[in-house]
Design a protein around this motif. Sequence first.
Motif, PDB file in Angstrom:
ATOM      1  N   PRO A  40       0.822  -1.224   0.000  1.00 53.37           N
ATOM      2  CA  PRO A  40       0.000   0.000   0.000  1.00 53.37           C
ATOM      3  C   PRO A  40       0.854   1.271   0.000  1.00 53.37           C
ATOM      4  CG  PRO A  40      -0.223  -1.166   2.100  1.00 53.37           C
ATOM      5  CD  PRO A  40       0.563  -2.043   1.193  1.00 53.37           C
ATOM      6  N   LEU A  41       2.019   1.206   0.607  1.00 51.05           N
ATOM      7  CA  LEU A  41       2.916   2.370   0.636  1.00 51.05           C
ATOM      8  C   LEU A  41       3.499   2.638  -0.754  1.00 51.05           C
ATOM      9  CD1 LEU A  41       4.821   1.464   3.911  1.00 51.05           C
ATOM     10  CD2 LEU A  41       2.968   3.127   3.664  1.00 51.05           C
ATOM     11  N   ILE A  42       3.859   1.561  -1.436  1.00 51.26           N
ATOM     12  CA  ILE A  42       4.414   1.682  -2.785  1.00 51.26           C
ATOM     13  C   ILE A  42       3.376   2.306  -3.718  1.00 51.26           C
ATOM     14  CG2 ILE A  42       5.213   0.358  -4.783  1.00 51.26           C
ATOM     15  CD1 ILE A  42       6.428  -1.650  -2.693  1.00 51.26           C
ATOM     16  N   PRO A  49       4.364  -1.943  -7.450  1.00 46.23           N
ATOM     17  CA  PRO A  49       4.847  -2.998  -6.545  1.00 46.23           C
ATOM     18  C   PRO A  49       5.685  -4.063  -7.259  1.00 46.23           C
ATOM     19  CG  PRO A  49       2.534  -2.552  -6.144  1.00 46.23           C
ATOM     20  CD  PRO A  49       2.915  -1.802  -7.394  1.00 46.23           C
ATOM     21  N   ASN A  50       5.515  -4.180  -8.561  1.00 43.93           N
ATOM     22  CA  ASN A  50       6.307  -5.147  -9.321  1.00 43.93           C
ATOM     23  C   ASN A  50       7.758  -4.709  -9.490  1.00 43.93           C
ATOM     24  OD1 ASN A  50       4.043  -6.789  -9.715  1.00 43.93           O
ATOM     25  ND2 ASN A  50       3.449  -5.647 -11.543  1.00 43.93           N
ATOM     26  N   ASN A  51       8.027  -3.426  -9.300  1.00 37.66           N
ATOM     27  CA  ASN A  51       9.372  -2.892  -9.532  1.00 37.66           C
ATOM     28  C   ASN A  51      10.152  -2.592  -8.261  1.00 37.66           C
ATOM     29  OD1 ASN A  51       8.864  -2.985 -12.280  1.00 37.66           O
ATOM     30  ND2 ASN A  51       8.103  -0.889 -12.336  1.00 37.66           N
ATOM     31  N   VAL A  52       9.479  -2.500  -7.130  1.00 38.33           N
ATOM     32  CA  VAL A  52      10.126  -2.127  -5.873  1.00 38.33           C
ATOM     33  C   VAL A  52      10.411  -3.390  -5.063  1.00 38.33           C
ATOM     34  CG1 VAL A  52       9.917  -0.808  -3.727  1.00 38.33           C
ATOM     35  CG2 VAL A  52       8.968   0.110  -5.849  1.00 38.33           C
ATOM     36  N   ALA A  85       5.494  -3.914  13.898  1.00 36.46           N
ATOM     37  CA  ALA A  85       5.609  -3.830  12.441  1.00 36.46           C
ATOM     38  C   ALA A  85       5.355  -2.415  11.927  1.00 36.46           C
ATOM     39  CB  ALA A  85       4.643  -4.802  11.784  1.00 36.46           C
ATOM     40  N   ASN A  86       4.547  -1.644  12.645  1.00 31.39           N
ATOM     41  CA  ASN A  86       4.268  -0.271  12.217  1.00 31.39           C
ATOM     42  C   ASN A  86       5.532   0.580  12.179  1.00 31.39           C
ATOM     43  OD1 ASN A  86       1.548  -0.806  11.935  1.00 31.39           O
ATOM     44  ND2 ASN A  86       1.022  -0.041  13.968  1.00 31.39           N
ATOM     45  N   GLN A  87       6.442   0.355  13.099  1.00 31.81           N
ATOM     46  CA  GLN A  87       7.696   1.112  13.100  1.00 31.81           C
ATOM     47  C   GLN A  87       8.534   0.776  11.868  1.00 31.81           C
ATOM     48  OE1 GLN A  87       9.375   0.179  16.943  1.00 31.81           O
ATOM     49  NE2 GLN A  87       8.227   1.804  17.956  1.00 31.81           N
ATOM     50  N   VAL A  88       8.588  -0.490  11.513  1.00 30.22           N
ATOM     51  CA  VAL A  88       9.321  -0.900  10.313  1.00 30.22           C
ATOM     52  C   VAL A  88       8.639  -0.329   9.077  1.00 30.22           C
ATOM     53  CG1 VAL A  88      10.093  -2.873   8.945  1.00 30.22           C
ATOM     54  CG2 VAL A  88      10.168  -2.994  11.444  1.00 30.22           C
ATOM     55  N   GLN A  89       7.320  -0.367   9.063  1.00 28.96           N
ATOM     56  CA  GLN A  89       6.563   0.180   7.941  1.00 28.96           C
ATOM     57  C   GLN A  89       6.831   1.685   7.777  1.00 28.96           C
ATOM     58  OE1 GLN A  89       2.289  -0.249   8.229  1.00 28.96           O
ATOM     59  NE2 GLN A  89       2.139  -0.683   6.049  1.00 28.96           N
ATOM     60  N   GLY A  90       6.954   2.389   8.883  1.00 30.43           N
ATOM     61  CA  GLY A  90       7.271   3.820   8.819  1.00 30.43           C
ATOM     62  C   GLY A  90       8.633   4.077   8.202  1.00 30.43           C
ATOM     63  N   VAL A  91       9.596   3.242   8.531  1.00 30.71           N
ATOM     64  CA  VAL A  91      10.934   3.389   7.955  1.00 30.71           C
ATOM     65  C   VAL A  91      10.894   3.083   6.459  1.00 30.71           C
ATOM     66  CG1 VAL A  91      13.290   2.476   7.972  1.00 30.71           C
ATOM     67  CG2 VAL A  91      12.116   2.927  10.130  1.00 30.71           C
ATOM     68  N   ILE A  92      10.159   2.038   6.072  1.00 27.62           N
ATOM     69  CA  ILE A  92      10.030   1.712   4.656  1.00 27.62           C
ATOM     70  C   ILE A  92       9.355   2.861   3.905  1.00 27.62           C
ATOM     71  CG2 ILE A  92       8.861   0.175   3.007  1.00 27.62           C
ATOM     72  CD1 ILE A  92       9.405  -2.116   5.026  1.00 27.62           C
ATOM     73  N   ALA A  93       8.340   3.476   4.516  1.00 24.24           N
ATOM     74  CA  ALA A  93       7.670   4.624   3.898  1.00 24.24           C
ATOM     75  C   ALA A  93       8.655   5.773   3.687  1.00 24.24           C
ATOM     76  CB  ALA A  93       6.498   5.080   4.763  1.00 24.24           C
ATOM     77  N   HIS A  94       9.505   6.002   4.665  1.00 27.24           N
ATOM     78  CA  HIS A  94      10.517   7.057   4.539  1.00 27.24           C
ATOM     79  C   HIS A  94      11.444   6.763   3.352  1.00 27.24           C
ATOM     80  CE1 HIS A  94      13.623   9.939   5.808  1.00 27.24           C
ATOM     81  NE2 HIS A  94      14.467   8.981   5.459  1.00 27.24           N
ATOM     82  N   GLU A  95      11.913   5.536   3.268  1.00 25.14           N
ATOM     83  CA  GLU A  95      12.812   5.162   2.172  1.00 25.14           C
ATOM     84  C   GLU A  95      12.110   5.226   0.829  1.00 25.14           C
ATOM     85  OE1 GLU A  95      15.979   5.046   2.563  1.00 25.14           O
ATOM     86  OE2 GLU A  95      15.785   5.206   4.747  1.00 25.14           O
ATOM     87  N   LEU A  96      10.825   4.887   0.789  1.00 33.69           N
ATOM     88  CA  LEU A  96      10.055   5.001  -0.454  1.00 33.69           C
ATOM     89  C   LEU A  96       9.986   6.447  -0.926  1.00 33.69           C
ATOM     90  CD1 LEU A  96       7.173   2.438   0.104  1.00 33.69           C
ATOM     91  CD2 LEU A  96       8.842   2.435  -1.774  1.00 33.69           C
ATOM     92  N   GLY A  97       9.983   7.373   0.025  1.00 33.40           N
ATOM     93  CA  GLY A  97      10.035   8.789  -0.350  1.00 33.40           C
ATOM     94  C   GLY A  97      11.285   9.107  -1.135  1.00 33.40           C
ATOM     95  N   HIS A  98      12.404   8.529  -0.733  1.00 29.84           N
ATOM     96  CA  HIS A  98      13.653   8.730  -1.479  1.00 29.84           C
ATOM     97  C   HIS A  98      13.562   8.097  -2.873  1.00 29.84           C
ATOM     98  CE1 HIS A  98      15.719  10.431   1.925  1.00 29.84           C
ATOM     99  NE2 HIS A  98      15.539   9.343   2.663  1.00 29.84           N
TER     100      HIS A  98
END
Length: 102
Positions: A40-42, A49-52, A85-98
């Motif tokens: 959902p973040l992607i 989602p197929n590329n990330v 898991a929400n904390q990990v998801q937040g970090v992944i969201a941050h990296e997705l911003g990059h």
Amino acid sequence: MKWLFAGLAASLLIWAQPAAAQSILRDAETEAMFNDMSRPLILAAGLSPNNVRVVLINDDSINAFTAGGQTIYVNSGLIQAADNANQVQGVIAHELGHVADG
């Protein structure tokens, strides 16, 4: 002057230690969890989602990063330090911003 150069050279040798190689940890359950939590973040980031990919790195430090492209690397230390898991998801969201910003 000769002693100064020798001291500088010795300092650089001590400071410039080679980086330790890190390995990718492969685990079907962890990879499925990353896919489920990041999908959902992607999509929200306007990416496919197929590329990330989210990849787990065997490193005890609390970190995640992207090194160009659409791969996010999450250190195992981050997983161990996270309370949920929400904390990990937040970090992944941050990296997705990059990733989304290129």
